[in-house]
Scaffold this active site. Sequence first.
Site, PDB file in Angstrom:
ATOM      1  N   ASN A  37       1.733 -24.789 -10.531  1.00 45.61           N
ATOM      2  CA  ASN A  37       0.803 -25.679  -9.835  1.00 45.61           C
ATOM      3  C   ASN A  37       0.477 -25.182  -8.427  1.00 45.61           C
ATOM      4  OD1 ASN A  37      -0.786 -27.848  -9.209  1.00 45.61           O
ATOM      5  ND2 ASN A  37       0.780 -29.402  -9.559  1.00 45.61           N
ATOM      6  N   HIS A 122       5.849 -42.898 -15.666  1.00 45.86           N
ATOM      7  CA  HIS A 122       5.712 -43.048 -14.219  1.00 45.86           C
ATOM      8  C   HIS A 122       5.005 -44.358 -13.895  1.00 45.86           C
ATOM      9  CE1 HIS A 122       6.253 -38.675 -12.726  1.00 45.86           C
ATOM     10  NE2 HIS A 122       6.902 -38.851 -13.853  1.00 45.86           N
ATOM     11  N   TYR A 159       3.437 -39.467  -1.441  1.00 43.81           N
ATOM     12  CA  TYR A 159       3.508 -38.664  -2.671  1.00 43.81           C
ATOM     13  C   TYR A 159       4.122 -39.502  -3.785  1.00 43.81           C
ATOM     14  CZ  TYR A 159       5.224 -35.549  -6.211  1.00 43.81           C
ATOM     15  OH  TYR A 159       5.483 -34.983  -7.427  1.00 43.81           O
ATOM     16  N   ASP A 210      12.137 -40.753  -7.466  1.00 40.92           N
ATOM     17  CA  ASP A 210      11.993 -39.393  -6.935  1.00 40.92           C
ATOM     18  C   ASP A 210      11.907 -39.451  -5.413  1.00 40.92           C
ATOM     19  OD1 ASP A 210      11.473 -36.760  -6.451  1.00 40.92           O
ATOM     20  OD2 ASP A 210       9.616 -36.659  -7.618  1.00 40.92           O
ATOM     21  N   GLU A 262      13.564 -29.126 -10.703  1.00 42.36           N
ATOM     22  CA  GLU A 262      12.249 -28.792 -11.244  1.00 42.36           C
ATOM     23  C   GLU A 262      11.634 -27.578 -10.563  1.00 42.36           C
ATOM     24  OE1 GLU A 262       8.756 -31.444  -9.403  1.00 42.36           O
ATOM     25  OE2 GLU A 262      10.374 -32.660 -10.183  1.00 42.36           O
ATOM     26  N   ARG A 283      16.968 -30.511 -13.986  1.00 41.72           N
ATOM     27  CA  ARG A 283      15.578 -30.767 -14.343  1.00 41.72           C
ATOM     28  C   ARG A 283      14.719 -29.500 -14.488  1.00 41.72           C
ATOM     29  NH1 ARG A 283      12.626 -34.673 -14.122  1.00 41.72           N
ATOM     30  NH2 ARG A 283      11.193 -33.928 -12.513  1.00 41.72           N
ATOM     31  N   HIS A 312      11.659 -31.644 -16.065  1.00 37.87           N
ATOM     32  CA  HIS A 312      10.349 -31.947 -15.496  1.00 37.87           C
ATOM     33  C   HIS A 312       9.306 -31.923 -16.604  1.00 37.87           C
ATOM     34  CE1 HIS A 312       7.223 -31.908 -12.448  1.00 37.87           C
ATOM     35  NE2 HIS A 312       6.775 -30.739 -12.827  1.00 37.87           N
ATOM     36  N   ASP A 316       1.245 -31.045 -14.593  1.00 38.82           N
ATOM     37  CA  ASP A 316       1.026 -29.649 -14.208  1.00 38.82           C
ATOM     38  C   ASP A 316       1.742 -28.693 -15.156  1.00 38.82           C
ATOM     39  OD1 ASP A 316       3.558 -30.312 -13.369  1.00 38.82           O
ATOM     40  OD2 ASP A 316       3.382 -29.385 -11.399  1.00 38.82           O
TER      41      ASP A 316
END
Length: 402
Positions: A37, A122, A159, A210, A262, A283, A312, A316
């Site tokens: 990404n 999410h 974020y 997160d 991730e 992750r 993850h 993306d």
Amino acid sequence: MKIAEARVIVTCPDRNFVTLKIVTDEGVYGVGDATLNGRELAVAAYLTEHVVPQLTGRDPARIEDIWQYLYKGAYWRRGPVTMTAIAAVDTALWDIKGKVAGLPVYQLLGGRSRDGVTVYGHANADSIESVLSEIADYVKLGYRAVRVQTGIPGLESTYGVSKDRMFYEPADAAVPTENVWSTAHYLDHVPRVFARVREEFGPTLQLLHDVHHRLTPIEAARLGKSLEPYHLTWMEDPVPAELQEGFRLIRQHTTTPIAVGEVFSSIWDCQQLITEQLIDYIRTTVVHAGGITHLRRIFDLANLYHVRSGSHGATDLSPVCMAAALHLDLSIPNFGLQEYMRHTETTDAVFPHGYRFEGGYLHPGEEPGLGIDIDEDLAARYPYRAASLPVNRLQDGTMHSW
């Protein structure tokens, strides 16, 4: 059977993806995700200029040998660009091997260790009341686990909170946008969010959060301690992981489970965290950690130290990566959770796939190989569009982890 050609396909069906397609002289082909990404073209160039010319004429069945050749032969080892490129090759070769064998890849990895792959969605919104509604929607869909993010009072943007609730994409501009951050506002707000969520949904729904690398170890310890009454499944990426000893300090002060990884690209990035039992979930992903071959090594190491997988799985990562992840998730003994952010209809059309969501689980399908493909003609209709991840600053203008 030999590799006849390999093609790098860059497309943007609502967001940028890089895909490697390896074709054999017998017409069997496999696909691998190579998406990084915000740095997609760096991996595309690495593949085109340095990897693809070395694949022609090789035996696609020699997956381990090709992995070692691309890793050890490069001299400049590891790093996200190199490991994402290796992952694309490795994933495509596993796809070919499954097709040649006439079996789904999970069967080649030892068969099923479970009936389905538990995934989490999410729930994100600008307020506590709104996020409760988002969580309720996921529960109605059958999800057993939900990641919860909300806007922070006093901050204009955060974020993890998007305008589009279903298809969150942080890479939102050609030149990075800037967020403003306040740790004090955040630490005050988050425990109140989870108090309301538990009050509304009870004790059994798995909840995740997160932090996104934005705290120091002692701040993360304070957050973890304050969240203990709400029994989170994990607190993700509490601090930047470059200083892995920092996780020791967090462990000393809280029993809230920790997930991280991730952004890791190899087993060496997480060796200390795993062997010293400083985390509970690892992750790392198929696409960023060297493919199925290398990620399985990470999970095998983690299994020895009571660390479970939590890969993850944001948008993306292309559907190619999701398909590969599901085969690995289904087979390993120490599976924990799989992140699952749904792709748009346009993305799904470019990447037709056999995996499906049902009753809180993802199922990879029974097609030979990975059960995923790319429609190259359709992909060509969606050219690359420059998109960067945002950056984060403190209220006084200091650059900060995001």
